[in-house]
Enzyme design. Sequence first.
Site, short mmCIF file in Angstrom:
data_model
loop_
_atom_site.label_atom_id
_atom_site.label_comp_id
_atom_site.label_asym_id
_atom_site.label_seq_id
_atom_site.Cartn_x
_atom_site.Cartn_y
_atom_site.Cartn_z
N ASN A 96 -30.63 -10.72 -30.86
CA ASN A 96 -30.56 -9.41 -31.51
C ASN A 96 -29.15 -9.11 -32.00
O ASN A 96 -28.16 -9.52 -31.39
CB ASN A 96 -31.01 -8.31 -30.54
CG ASN A 96 -32.45 -8.49 -30.12
OD1 ASN A 96 -33.16 -9.29 -30.74
ND2 ASN A 96 -32.88 -7.80 -29.10
N HIS B 16 -26.98 -14.54 -33.08
CA HIS B 16 -27.16 -14.22 -34.51
C HIS B 16 -26.16 -13.19 -35.03
O HIS B 16 -26.41 -12.56 -36.05
CB HIS B 16 -28.60 -13.76 -34.77
CG HIS B 16 -29.62 -14.85 -34.59
ND1 HIS B 16 -30.98 -14.62 -34.48
CD2 HIS B 16 -29.47 -16.19 -34.51
CE1 HIS B 16 -31.62 -15.77 -34.34
NE2 HIS B 16 -30.73 -16.75 -34.34
N CYS C 31 -12.90 -4.78 -47.99
CA CYS C 31 -12.24 -5.13 -46.72
C CYS C 31 -11.08 -4.19 -46.46
O CYS C 31 -10.29 -3.90 -47.37
CB CYS C 31 -11.74 -6.58 -46.82
SG CYS C 31 -10.71 -7.10 -45.45
N CYS D 203 -7.71 -6.47 -47.02
CA CYS D 203 -7.26 -7.02 -48.31
C CYS D 203 -8.00 -6.46 -49.52
O CYS D 203 -7.66 -6.79 -50.65
CB CYS D 203 -7.40 -8.55 -48.29
SG CYS D 203 -9.10 -9.10 -48.50
N THR E 99 -39.47 -12.31 -27.63
CA THR E 99 -39.19 -13.13 -28.81
C THR E 99 -40.41 -13.97 -29.16
O THR E 99 -41.10 -14.46 -28.28
CB THR E 99 -37.94 -14.03 -28.63
OG1 THR E 99 -37.80 -14.85 -29.80
CG2 THR E 99 -38.01 -14.92 -27.41
P1 OAD Z 1 -39.91 -11.39 -33.71
O1 OAD Z 1 -40.15 -10.16 -34.49
O2 OAD Z 1 -40.20 -12.70 -34.34
O3 OAD Z 1 -40.76 -11.33 -32.36
C1 OAD Z 1 -40.80 -10.17 -31.57
C2 OAD Z 1 -41.56 -10.47 -30.31
O4 OAD Z 1 -41.49 -9.31 -29.48
C3 OAD Z 1 -43.06 -10.78 -30.49
O5 OAD Z 1 -43.38 -11.93 -29.75
C4 OAD Z 1 -43.76 -9.55 -29.91
O6 OAD Z 1 -45.00 -9.86 -29.28
C5 OAD Z 1 -42.74 -9.08 -28.88
N1 OAD Z 1 -42.80 -7.66 -28.53
C6 OAD Z 1 -43.19 -6.60 -29.29
N2 OAD Z 1 -43.06 -5.45 -28.60
C7 OAD Z 1 -42.55 -5.78 -27.38
C8 OAD Z 1 -42.17 -5.04 -26.23
N3 OAD Z 1 -42.29 -3.70 -26.17
N4 OAD Z 1 -41.69 -5.71 -25.16
C9 OAD Z 1 -41.56 -7.06 -25.20
N5 OAD Z 1 -41.90 -7.81 -26.25
C10 OAD Z 1 -42.39 -7.19 -27.34
O7 OAD Z 1 -38.40 -11.29 -33.18
P2 OAD Z 1 -37.43 -12.46 -32.71
O8 OAD Z 1 -38.17 -13.48 -31.94
O9 OAD Z 1 -36.26 -11.82 -32.10
O10 OAD Z 1 -33.23 -13.82 -37.25
O11 OAD Z 1 -37.00 -13.08 -34.10
C11 OAD Z 1 -36.09 -14.13 -34.11
C12 OAD Z 1 -35.24 -14.06 -35.33
O12 OAD Z 1 -36.06 -13.99 -36.50
C13 OAD Z 1 -34.37 -12.82 -35.43
O13 OAD Z 1 -33.18 -12.92 -34.69
C14 OAD Z 1 -34.11 -12.73 -36.90
C15 OAD Z 1 -35.52 -12.98 -37.38
O14 OAD Z 1 -35.67 -13.38 -38.67
C16 OAD Z 1 -32.44 -13.75 -38.31
O15 OAD Z 1 -32.39 -12.78 -39.03
C17 OAD Z 1 -31.61 -14.97 -38.48
#
Ligand code: OAD
Length: 229
Positions: A88, A105, A134, A137, A175
Site C-alpha cells: 500500500n 510500492h 520541484c 529546482c 491482497t
Molecule cells: P487488490 O485490489 O488486488 O486486492 C485486494 C484484496 O483485498 C482482495 O483479495 C480482496 O478480497 C481483499 N479485501 C477486500 N476487502 C477486505 C477487507 N475488509 N479485509 C481484508 N481483505 C479485503 O489489492 P492488492 O493486492 O494490494 O500496485 O494489489 C496489488 C497491487 O496492484 C497494488 O499495490 C497496486 C495494484 O495495481 C501498483 O499500483 C503497482
Amino acid sequence: MKLAVLTGAGISAESGVPTFRGQGGLWKSYRPEDLATPQAFRRNPALVWEWYLWRRSVIAKAEPNAGHIALVELEKKYCEDFLLITQNVDGLHQRAGSKRLVELHGNIWRVKCLSCGAVYYDYSVSYAQLPPACKECGGHIRPDVVWFGEALPEDALELAIGWARSCDVFVVIGTSAVVYPAGELPYLAKEHGAKVIEINPESTPVSPIADVIIREPASSGVKKLLEVL
Ligand code: OAD
C-alpha cells in the site's frame, strides 16, 4: 518466533480507501495503462497527477482501522522478530503507529523530481499547476510510487525477500497476490518452511498454500490473529 506480515489494499478497505480489484475496485473504472505507467505519465502527466490527487484526497479523509491498529499491537509483542511488508502507498500503517515497516510500492505522499532527483514528502491535495514544480529546482515532480513496468525499490525488496525466506510465520492480509514480485513472497515463505496464514474475505491464489485461513475482513481477522499468536 519470527513473524512477517504482507498487506495489500484490502487492509485499508474498511477505512474507505478503494481496492484495485474486485467489487468497487479502481481497475474496474480506470485502466492502469492510462494512469499507472511511466508511459502514461510521459503522455499526459496532468491526467496522472489528477488521479493521484483524487486518491490523496480520499486517503486524507480516511483513518486507520482496527486492522491497522491490531498490527501495531502485534509489532509491540514481537519487536525485532516482526516485519510488516506493505504494497500500500496510503501511509495508513504509519499513521496507525507501525514502525517496523517496509513499503514495496512507494508512498503516495512522497514525490520525486524528474530533473534533480530530489525526493520529499508533500501532503498537498491540489497544486496551482500540473505537473507540479520541484521545491528544490522547479523541475517536474511525479508521485514516488512504483508504476507497472518499474522496478521495486531494491532495499525494500531485498529486506522483504530475506524475511520471507527466514520467518516462521508469514501472514498475508487483504491482497489478491496477483502483482509480482510482492505476490510471490507467500510462496517463497512457504518453500522455506514458514506457516502461511491468510486473512481475506475472498479466496486468492495464496489460499491453496495457506496453513490457516481466516475468511474475514481485516478489522476482525487481525484481532483474532493477535489473540492466537
Ligand atoms: P487488490 O485490489 O488486488 O486486492 C485486494 C484484496 O483485498 C482482495 O483479495 C480482496 O478480497 C481483499 N479485501 C477486500 N476487502 C477486505 C477487507 N475488509 N479485509 C481484508 N481483505 C479485503 O489489492 P492488492 O493486492 O494490494 O500496485 O494489489 C496489488 C497491487 O496492484 C497494488 O499495490 C497496486 C495494484 O495495481 C501498483 O499500483 C503497482
